[in-house]
Design a protein around this motif. Structure first.
Motif, short mmCIF file in Angstrom:
data_model
loop_
_atom_site.label_atom_id
_atom_site.label_comp_id
_atom_site.label_asym_id
_atom_site.label_seq_id
_atom_site.Cartn_x
_atom_site.Cartn_y
_atom_site.Cartn_z
N TRP A 42 1.60 -10.58 9.18
CA TRP A 42 2.29 -9.32 8.87
C TRP A 42 3.16 -8.91 10.04
CZ3 TRP A 42 2.43 -6.71 4.35
CH2 TRP A 42 1.50 -7.08 3.38
N HIS A 69 5.41 -9.65 5.05
CA HIS A 69 4.46 -10.71 5.40
C HIS A 69 5.01 -12.08 5.01
CE1 HIS A 69 3.44 -10.28 1.12
NE2 HIS A 69 2.96 -11.51 1.20
N LYS A 106 6.37 -2.80 6.40
CA LYS A 106 5.70 -4.09 6.63
C LYS A 106 6.32 -5.18 5.78
CE LYS A 106 0.91 -3.15 7.70
NZ LYS A 106 -0.45 -3.36 7.23
N THR A 143 5.16 -5.50 11.31
CA THR A 143 5.27 -4.06 11.08
C THR A 143 6.27 -3.49 12.06
OG1 THR A 143 2.92 -4.04 10.47
CG2 THR A 143 3.95 -1.91 10.91
N THR A 177 -2.04 -15.33 6.64
CA THR A 177 -1.02 -14.34 6.31
C THR A 177 -0.64 -13.59 7.58
OG1 THR A 177 -1.97 -14.07 4.11
CG2 THR A 177 -0.47 -12.34 4.88
#
Length: 149
Positions: free
Chosen positions: A77, A89, A87, A79, A75
């Motif tokens: 992410w 993902h 955020k 930001t 995963t």
């Protein structure tokens, strides 16, 4: 925001991929912010892959082994630098492709096998068995093929 087509990205990499090699790149886009930070989340194989926090380039950080694990679901992410930070993902499915290491040579139980055959032996009669074993873990790598010379 990750492009819709990239919410799940699948890549295939050979198990002998060198450390530091590029695995994938998953950049995101944020219309409000030019600065995004990328991180990887997955504790069950932490340290296997690293991501450049500025470019979203995923690299191999630890040796792969198809026989130990053939798929990773990483995963990623993104930001932004807003206040509060937002955020998004995406998932990167990394499929490890088996490479025939062929580490172990086949081993015969005996170096020399002798037998006799009567002239009256019908065709296709089993005369002698010469088994060999290969210690490679993967069944495909451990297949032994025989040839009379």
């Amino acid at each position: 925001v990750f492009p819709q087509a990239q919410s799940i990205t699948t890549v295939r990499v050979p198990e002998d991929l060198p450390l530091g090699a590029l695995v994938s790149m998953v950049p995101a886009y944020d219309p409000d912010s030019k600065k995004l930070r990328y991180t990887i989340e997955n504790d069950d194989y932490k340290g296997m892959f690293i991501i450049d926090s500025d470019t979203a380039v995923i690299r191999l950080a630890s040796a792969l082994d198809y026989e130990r694990r053939s798929v990773y679901n990483v995963t990623v992410w993104a930001t932004d630098d807003g206040s509060p930070p937002m955020k998004a993902h995406c998932h990167v499915i990394i499929q490890v492709v088996d490479v025939n290491e062929n580490i172990h040579a086949p081993v015969f139980g005996q170096d020399v096998v002798e037998t006799t055959v009567s002239e009256a032996t019908p065709p296709h009669t089993l005369v002698v068995s010469v088994p060999a074993l290969d210690a490679d873990q993967n069944v495909l790598d451990a297949t032994v093929t025989y040839r009379l010379l």
